[in-house]
Design a protein around this motif. Sequence first.
Motif, PDB file in Angstrom:
ATOM      1  N   MET A   1       0.821  -1.209   0.000  1.00 54.40           N
ATOM      2  CA  MET A   1       0.000   0.000   0.000  1.00 54.40           C
ATOM      3  C   MET A   1       0.856   1.261   0.000  1.00 54.40           C
ATOM      4  SD  MET A   1      -1.233   0.017   3.962  1.00 54.40           S
ATOM      5  CE  MET A   1      -1.115   1.786   4.149  1.00 54.40           C
ATOM      6  N   PRO A 307      14.536   9.771   6.373  1.00 55.07           N
ATOM      7  CA  PRO A 307      14.757   8.357   6.713  1.00 55.07           C
ATOM      8  C   PRO A 307      14.521   7.394   5.545  1.00 55.07           C
ATOM      9  CG  PRO A 307      12.727   9.187   7.720  1.00 55.07           C
ATOM     10  CD  PRO A 307      13.363  10.351   7.038  1.00 55.07           C
ATOM     11  N   ALA A 309      11.910   5.798   4.344  1.00 51.30           N
ATOM     12  CA  ALA A 309      11.248   4.608   4.842  1.00 51.30           C
ATOM     13  C   ALA A 309      10.128   4.153   3.912  1.00 51.30           C
ATOM     14  CB  ALA A 309      10.680   4.884   6.227  1.00 51.30           C
ATOM     15  N   ARG A 322      -3.493   2.916  15.095  1.00 51.69           N
ATOM     16  CA  ARG A 322      -4.157   1.599  15.030  1.00 51.69           C
ATOM     17  C   ARG A 322      -3.527   0.655  16.060  1.00 51.69           C
ATOM     18  NH1 ARG A 322      -3.813   2.445   9.445  1.00 51.69           N
ATOM     19  NH2 ARG A 322      -2.307   0.781   9.093  1.00 51.69           N
ATOM     20  N   LEU A 323      -2.196   0.744  16.172  1.00 55.78           N
ATOM     21  CA  LEU A 323      -1.521  -0.111  17.165  1.00 55.78           C
ATOM     22  C   LEU A 323      -1.993   0.220  18.574  1.00 55.78           C
ATOM     23  CD1 LEU A 323       2.176  -0.227  15.929  1.00 55.78           C
ATOM     24  CD2 LEU A 323       0.741  -2.209  16.440  1.00 55.78           C
ATOM     25  N   SER A 332       6.358  -5.232  22.269  1.00 54.90           N
ATOM     26  CA  SER A 332       6.801  -4.965  20.900  1.00 54.90           C
ATOM     27  C   SER A 332       5.836  -4.033  20.170  1.00 54.90           C
ATOM     28  CB  SER A 332       6.989  -6.267  20.128  1.00 54.90           C
ATOM     29  OG  SER A 332       5.751  -6.957  20.085  1.00 54.90           O
ATOM     30  N   ALA A 336       6.774  -0.557  18.599  1.00 58.30           N
ATOM     31  CA  ALA A 336       6.451  -0.283  17.198  1.00 58.30           C
ATOM     32  C   ALA A 336       5.735   1.051  17.068  1.00 58.30           C
ATOM     33  CB  ALA A 336       5.582  -1.407  16.629  1.00 58.30           C
ATOM     34  N   LEU A 339       8.215   3.893  17.649  1.00 60.69           N
ATOM     35  CA  LEU A 339       9.127   4.087  16.519  1.00 60.69           C
ATOM     36  C   LEU A 339       8.412   4.759  15.354  1.00 60.69           C
ATOM     37  CD1 LEU A 339      11.111   0.701  16.552  1.00 60.69           C
ATOM     38  CD2 LEU A 339      11.911   2.940  17.311  1.00 60.69           C
TER      39      LEU A 339
ATOM     40  N   GLU B 250       9.644  -8.614  15.767  1.00 56.79           N
ATOM     41  CA  GLU B 250       8.336  -8.520  16.431  1.00 56.79           C
ATOM     42  C   GLU B 250       7.625  -7.218  16.088  1.00 56.79           C
ATOM     43  OE1 GLU B 250       9.387  -9.510  20.605  1.00 56.79           O
ATOM     44  OE2 GLU B 250      10.837 -10.704  19.466  1.00 56.79           O
ATOM     45  N   VAL B 251       8.417  -6.138  15.941  1.00 54.12           N
ATOM     46  CA  VAL B 251       7.832  -4.864  15.513  1.00 54.12           C
ATOM     47  C   VAL B 251       7.184  -5.063  14.147  1.00 54.12           C
ATOM     48  CG1 VAL B 251       8.406  -2.547  14.682  1.00 54.12           C
ATOM     49  CG2 VAL B 251       9.316  -3.348  16.864  1.00 54.12           C
ATOM     50  N   ALA B 254       3.975  -6.828  14.532  1.00 51.70           N
ATOM     51  CA  ALA B 254       2.935  -5.938  15.068  1.00 51.70           C
ATOM     52  C   ALA B 254       2.381  -5.054  13.956  1.00 51.70           C
ATOM     53  CB  ALA B 254       3.505  -5.088  16.200  1.00 51.70           C
ATOM     54  N   LEU B 255       3.265  -4.577  13.090  1.00 56.12           N
ATOM     55  CA  LEU B 255       2.824  -3.717  11.989  1.00 56.12           C
ATOM     56  C   LEU B 255       1.929  -4.505  11.026  1.00 56.12           C
ATOM     57  CD1 LEU B 255       6.020  -1.587  11.169  1.00 56.12           C
ATOM     58  CD2 LEU B 255       4.100  -1.068  12.661  1.00 56.12           C
ATOM     59  N   GLY B 259      -2.149  -3.987   9.539  1.00 55.78           N
ATOM     60  CA  GLY B 259      -2.300  -3.756   8.096  1.00 55.78           C
ATOM     61  C   GLY B 259      -1.193  -2.940   7.474  1.00 55.78           C
ATOM     62  N   LEU B 260      -0.011  -2.955   8.075  1.00 54.41           N
ATOM     63  CA  LEU B 260       1.104  -2.236   7.472  1.00 54.41           C
ATOM     64  C   LEU B 260       2.252  -3.212   7.240  1.00 54.41           C
ATOM     65  CD1 LEU B 260       2.264   0.581   6.673  1.00 54.41           C
ATOM     66  CD2 LEU B 260       3.243   0.667   8.961  1.00 54.41           C
ATOM     67  N   PRO B 261       2.233  -3.853   6.058  1.00 51.61           N
ATOM     68  CA  PRO B 261       3.309  -4.806   5.788  1.00 51.61           C
ATOM     69  C   PRO B 261       4.645  -4.083   5.775  1.00 51.61           C
ATOM     70  CG  PRO B 261       2.012  -4.401   3.795  1.00 51.61           C
ATOM     71  CD  PRO B 261       1.365  -3.628   4.899  1.00 51.61           C
ATOM     72  N   ASP B 263       8.602  -3.799   5.090  1.00 51.20           N
ATOM     73  CA  ASP B 263       9.759  -4.392   4.413  1.00 51.20           C
ATOM     74  C   ASP B 263      11.030  -4.031   5.178  1.00 51.20           C
ATOM     75  OD1 ASP B 263      10.115  -1.755   3.906  1.00 51.20           O
ATOM     76  OD2 ASP B 263       9.892  -1.883   1.727  1.00 51.20           O
ATOM     77  N   ALA B 265      13.459  -2.101   4.403  1.00 51.57           N
ATOM     78  CA  ALA B 265      13.799  -0.673   4.396  1.00 51.57           C
ATOM     79  C   ALA B 265      13.084   0.054   5.532  1.00 51.57           C
ATOM     80  CB  ALA B 265      13.422  -0.048   3.050  1.00 51.57           C
ATOM     81  N   LEU B 266      11.790  -0.255   5.687  1.00 54.28           N
ATOM     82  CA  LEU B 266      11.025   0.411   6.736  1.00 54.28           C
ATOM     83  C   LEU B 266      11.548   0.004   8.119  1.00 54.28           C
ATOM     84  CD1 LEU B 266       8.768   2.144   7.830  1.00 54.28           C
ATOM     85  CD2 LEU B 266       7.168   0.280   7.435  1.00 54.28           C
ATOM     86  N   ALA B 269      14.744   1.693   8.799  1.00 48.72           N
ATOM     87  CA  ALA B 269      14.519   3.111   9.110  1.00 48.72           C
ATOM     88  C   ALA B 269      14.015   3.259  10.538  1.00 48.72           C
ATOM     89  CB  ALA B 269      13.535   3.723   8.116  1.00 48.72           C
ATOM     90  N   LEU B 270      13.101   2.351  10.936  1.00 47.31           N
ATOM     91  CA  LEU B 270      12.571   2.425  12.300  1.00 47.31           C
ATOM     92  C   LEU B 270      13.671   2.150  13.324  1.00 47.31           C
ATOM     93  CD1 LEU B 270       9.125   0.625  11.863  1.00 47.31           C
ATOM     94  CD2 LEU B 270       9.501   3.062  12.286  1.00 47.31           C
TER      95      LEU B 270
END
Lengths: 394, 326
Positions: A1, A307, A309, A322-323, A332, A336, A339, B250-251, B254-255, B259-261, B263, B265-266, B269-270
């Motif tokens: 997405m 970054p 990202a 949402r988290l 975690s 998340a 972050l 694990e982060v 959680a993503l 609904g936030l797949p 990758d 790179a992300l 970055a995190l």
Amino acid sequence: MSRSTPRVGPLAGHGHAPPALDVDGLLDDPATRIIVCCGSGGVGKTTTSAALALRAAERGRKVVVLTIDPARRLAQSMGIEVLDNVPRPVPGSGTAAGGSLDAMMLDMKRTFDEVVENQATPEKAKQILENPFYIALSSSFAGTQEYMAMEKLGQLHKDAQRTGRWDLVVVDTPPSRSALDFLDAPERLSSFLDGRFIRLLLAPAKGPARLMTAGLGVVTGALNRILGTHVLRDMQTFVAAFDTLFGGFRQRAQHTFELLQAPGTAFLVVAAPEPDALREAAYFVERLSEERMPLAGLVVNRASVDPSAGLSAEQAVAAAERLDAAGEDRPSSEVASGLLRLLAERQRVVARETRLRQRFATAHPEVPTAVVPALSTDVHDLDGLRRIGVLLGG
Amino acid sequence: MQVHVVTGKGGTGKSTVAAALALALASRGKQVLLCEVEGRQGIAQMFDVPPLPYEERPLAHGPGHDGEPGGEVFALAIDPESALLEYLSMYYRLGRAGKALDKFGVIDFATTIAPGVRDVLLTGKVYEAAQRNKRSKDARHYDAVVLDAPPTGRISQFLNVNDELAGLAKVGPIKTQADAIMTLLRSPRTAVHLVTVLEEMPVQETADGITELRRVGLPVGGVVMNLTRPQVLDGDAREAALADALPLAEVGAALERVGLPADTALLDALGAEGRDHAERRRLEDTQRALVGALDVPSYELTRLPDGVDLGGLYELAAQLREQGMA
């Protein structure tokens, strides 16, 4: 997405990318004899000057750097914590490329005293140095530091030419209210010392009282009432003693001004990606061009780094929400969410800084620019300066 | 009537804090005068109004609270030339002589060269505004004056007008004026606040500034730690980030669940974001502890990612209010 989202890079997608500032080219060019770092307070001028000087030295130049008010630990690491107005070798700077680095910290009062001592007879110099007006002028007048920085630059340049000890002088400028002060202060000081009022003050000290005009009578009367009589007397003594030096001062200010216009001089305007600092930088760029002073470029310090990202700030915040809403009681997911918020904040900062820099670049498209990313730690040693130097060099 | 003097090292945001403090005081229903003395027109820029003259102008309304109406903030840009001319006409009725002074360059002289005189004029105007009371005719009365003052390095010199004048004017009206100003500035009605960011040099300068202010007998108010970072990661997570040991897998999981797949790179970055944040927080915490040891009240203002606009100023004002600075 999120993969379809265009990346918001620092200058991506806009036509206003300014030319890149070739810092190493500038440092390596033997024609570069003076580099002046200017900009408003708190943008990292001192660090930039020191980093440039160290990099130039380690690339083979024989450099002297004049700093104004370095942080204590930086001064210590450069071996200049003693304020003695004399350049000293910086321990630990690399000499493999045949260069060298000397550094000094400006002592404005001593510089002023030296000018007086060099220009006046010993007894006149003594008279001036002891006058309360001179003491106040040389230690606290708002423009004195700027003036003395320029004076010292002139001296260092002259020494460099005479002795060949240095082939590059790097100067930091005082943390003035306005970046322009250091251009204006010498003019203001010399025009004051040369001014009409001074001449009038001198008249009664020199000639018979009858030369005093009715107008001046009103003026001195008013001044006496406001300041008290002895103030005017001190002032007259000061002015009378200084009289013979006026011409010299004007001439020196003129020389320094010409030196700043010379082709071997390069101005670097230093800024942070903040509205005030960039506004000052813009004034400065315009002023330099009015004065026909050679601008090498703009250094934007402490820039936030994109970054990359592949996610927009809004998407990151939405996911974090949402988290949080999911209420999973897992460390975690808290991490998340945290972050993601940090990422979003970074992106918003990058977007704001980019906007500010673009605004500058749109108004001044010709100014070569170097963007130095913020370090996450303070810079207070030569290694830190080297890191900044690498970032400056691109 | 309280005088709040706000100083700080360049780049720490002292003008922003002064403006936010003025709004915070106004939100308590106070009538506030916000002054600047450095000729920068910083107030006008922050509040997005035309450049301010040497004249008190209405600037903003403090937000009311709990049904109580907010007070008003007025603004004044003090420049030494106008202050001197006003001073002359007020105390001496120097019509002709005042003009003559200007013509001979004395105004220029007195305000740029005669050191101390300039500062007496600038602080003198603040003093004048602060001395007004309900009985003052034709003049607005304020509950508080907030002064956006010169930077920390110069603040003691700026406020300690007596010392600056010593040796220059031992008697005469300027000296009398300076004495009156000093009495106000040294009294409990004045508080000098220092703005800092949580970095080594500004904190050191703040500590030095406090020592210096105390040495010359000026009342220290609080330290405002400006532009601090959000507290989003707990201690364990920051430890992990510093050791490059964040549970990124694990982060990522959680993503996925929201609904936030994610990758590589992300996730990278995190992770980098976490590490950078932890490093800066560690620096901040060291400096925060140093500020805590200074034995003065301290306040904290968070960094606004979008920069400080008018809305941001109100947000910062609310933070100061909540922390009891106003």
